[in-house]
Design an enzyme around this catalytic site. Structure first.
Site, PDB file in Angstrom:
ATOM      1  N   HIS A   1       0.909  -1.130   0.121  1.00 16.65           N
ATOM      2  CA  HIS A   1      -0.163  -0.113   0.000  1.00 16.65           C
ATOM      3  C   HIS A   1       0.779   1.097   0.019  1.00 16.65           C
ATOM      4  CE1 HIS A   1      -3.956   2.323   0.725  1.00 16.65           C
ATOM      5  NE2 HIS A   1      -2.913   3.036   1.262  1.00 16.65           N
ATOM      6  N   CYS A   2       0.695   2.073  -1.076  1.00 21.35           N
ATOM      7  CA  CYS A   2       1.747   3.227  -0.974  1.00 21.35           C
ATOM      8  C   CYS A   2       0.820   4.579  -0.812  1.00 21.35           C
ATOM      9  CB  CYS A   2       2.185   3.427  -2.761  1.00 21.35           C
ATOM     10  SG  CYS A   2       3.328   4.823  -2.950  1.00 21.35           S
ATOM     11  N   PRO A   3       1.170   5.083   0.279  1.00 20.26           N
ATOM     12  CA  PRO A   3       0.468   6.442   0.903  1.00 20.26           C
ATOM     13  C   PRO A   3       0.589   7.457  -0.357  1.00 20.26           C
ATOM     14  CG  PRO A   3       2.353   6.319   2.140  1.00 20.26           C
ATOM     15  CD  PRO A   3       2.375   4.860   1.175  1.00 20.26           C
TER      16      PRO A   3
ATOM     17  N   ASN B   1      -3.352   4.393  -2.628  1.00 18.95           N
ATOM     18  CA  ASN B   1      -4.003   3.154  -2.938  1.00 18.95           C
ATOM     19  C   ASN B   1      -2.991   1.917  -2.758  1.00 18.95           C
ATOM     20  OD1 ASN B   1      -5.809   1.572  -4.061  1.00 18.95           O
ATOM     21  ND2 ASN B   1      -5.552   2.338  -6.224  1.00 18.95           N
TER      22      ASN B   1
END
Length: 310
Positions: free
Chosen positions: A167-169, A173
């Site tokens: 999960h990439c802030p 997403n």
């Protein structure tokens, strides 16, 4: 004491045995091949957006940093330049790459990464799978969904994501099966505009040292220096960060092993494919210039068969 996951497995195994009247040890566990269409989220064609305050803030910051670089490149370095050809060529290249970077970011942020339908692990649906003796399904205890092989639950998205990498802030997403192309393009184009802006900053400093500082920029010399130093720091930082991310993503695609699978050292239970086949699975069939376009949705070809974890 059994974990919720094991209890869920036992419940579904018991149901299968109750329907068939066979014992637990009479047949080995098998994986159930099911079409990808069955486990595709019903909202796959709708707009996807995660309402996470931290992710939204990081996404806004990303756009502001790109727009800051755009401002410094155009108004501090290119417009005051006396060389029209230099300004036009570099302006076209930088603005084109910036557009592709922001478009990639938007697609990575607003594309369903491969969410499994939420709450589909109902008694009626499980019975419709017509499990054979010894077959079981893996039900996620957090989102109550039947989880296919290589799917993992994301605590931020609150969904199980197929082939979840992480999960990439910064894109607010998950990076998963359906949006990995856009994330890879985002890191690539950010690295390219960072490298390009660094080269222009160095060239502009050399030009201003040789000429009068008051003539090489429409801003005052102190303001020009501060703006260029900030851009240089930003470009260097993001060049390193996105280059590393781009390299790890390409390696993950070529080896067909997600970041979570590498971190957990999960046993490989899927068929091994060539690196070229893995690249085509992410960017689409066949190879074309559309691989590098965030506006083009990958053509995945024939829908592959997924396995429910059993």
């Amino acid at each position: 004491m059994k974990s919720p996951v094991h209890r869920c497995r036992d419940v579904e195994r018991a149901r299968a045995e109750a329907r068939t009247g066979l014992g637990y040890l009479q047949a080995p566990e098998q994986r159930i091949p099911i079409s990808k269409d069955i486990i595709t989220s019903s909202s796959a064609s709708a707009m996807w957006f995660i309402r996470d305050a931290c992710g939204i803030a990081c996404g806004v910051i990303t756009w502001l940093l790109v727009l800051y670089a755009e401002f410094v490149v155009v108004f501090v370095m290119l417009l005051p330049s006396k060389n029209l050809t230099y300004s036009v060529l570099n302006g076209l290249v930088f603005n084109g790459l910036a557009f592709l970077a922001l478009a990639s970011h938007f697609r990575a942020m607003c594309t369903d990464p491969g969410a499994v339908p939420k709450g589909n692990a109902t008694k009626e649906y499980i019975e419709s799978l017509q499990l054979k003796p010894g077959q079981v399904v893996y039900k996620c205890p957090k989102c109550c969904s039947i989880k296919p092989d290589r799917a993992h639950h994301c605590s931020v998205c609150k969904r199980c994501i197929r082939k979840m990498d992480h999960h990439c802030p910064w894109v607010n997403n998950c990076v998963g099966e359906s949006n990995q192309k856009y994330f890879v393009l985002f890191t690539m184009y950010i690295a390219l505009i960072s490298l390009h802006s660094l080269a222009m900053v160095v060239f502009h400093f050399l030009y201003c040292f040789e000429d009068d500082w008051t003539k090489c920029s429409s801003f005052s010399p102190p303001a020009t220096v501060i703006l260029l130093i900030l851009l240089c720091f930003e470009a260097l930082l993001f060049l390193i960060f996105t280059s590393v991310m781009f390299g790890t993503q390409v390696h993950s695609i070529c080896t067909d092993e997600t970041g979570i699978e590498q971190l957990k050292k999960e046993e490989r239970r899927w068929a091994k494919k060539t690196k070229w086949m893995n690249m085509r699975a992410v960017f689409g069939h066949p190879f074309s210039i559309l691989w590098f376009s965030p506006l083009a949705t990958p053509e995945q070809g024939k829908a592959e068969t997924y396995q429910y974890v059993v």
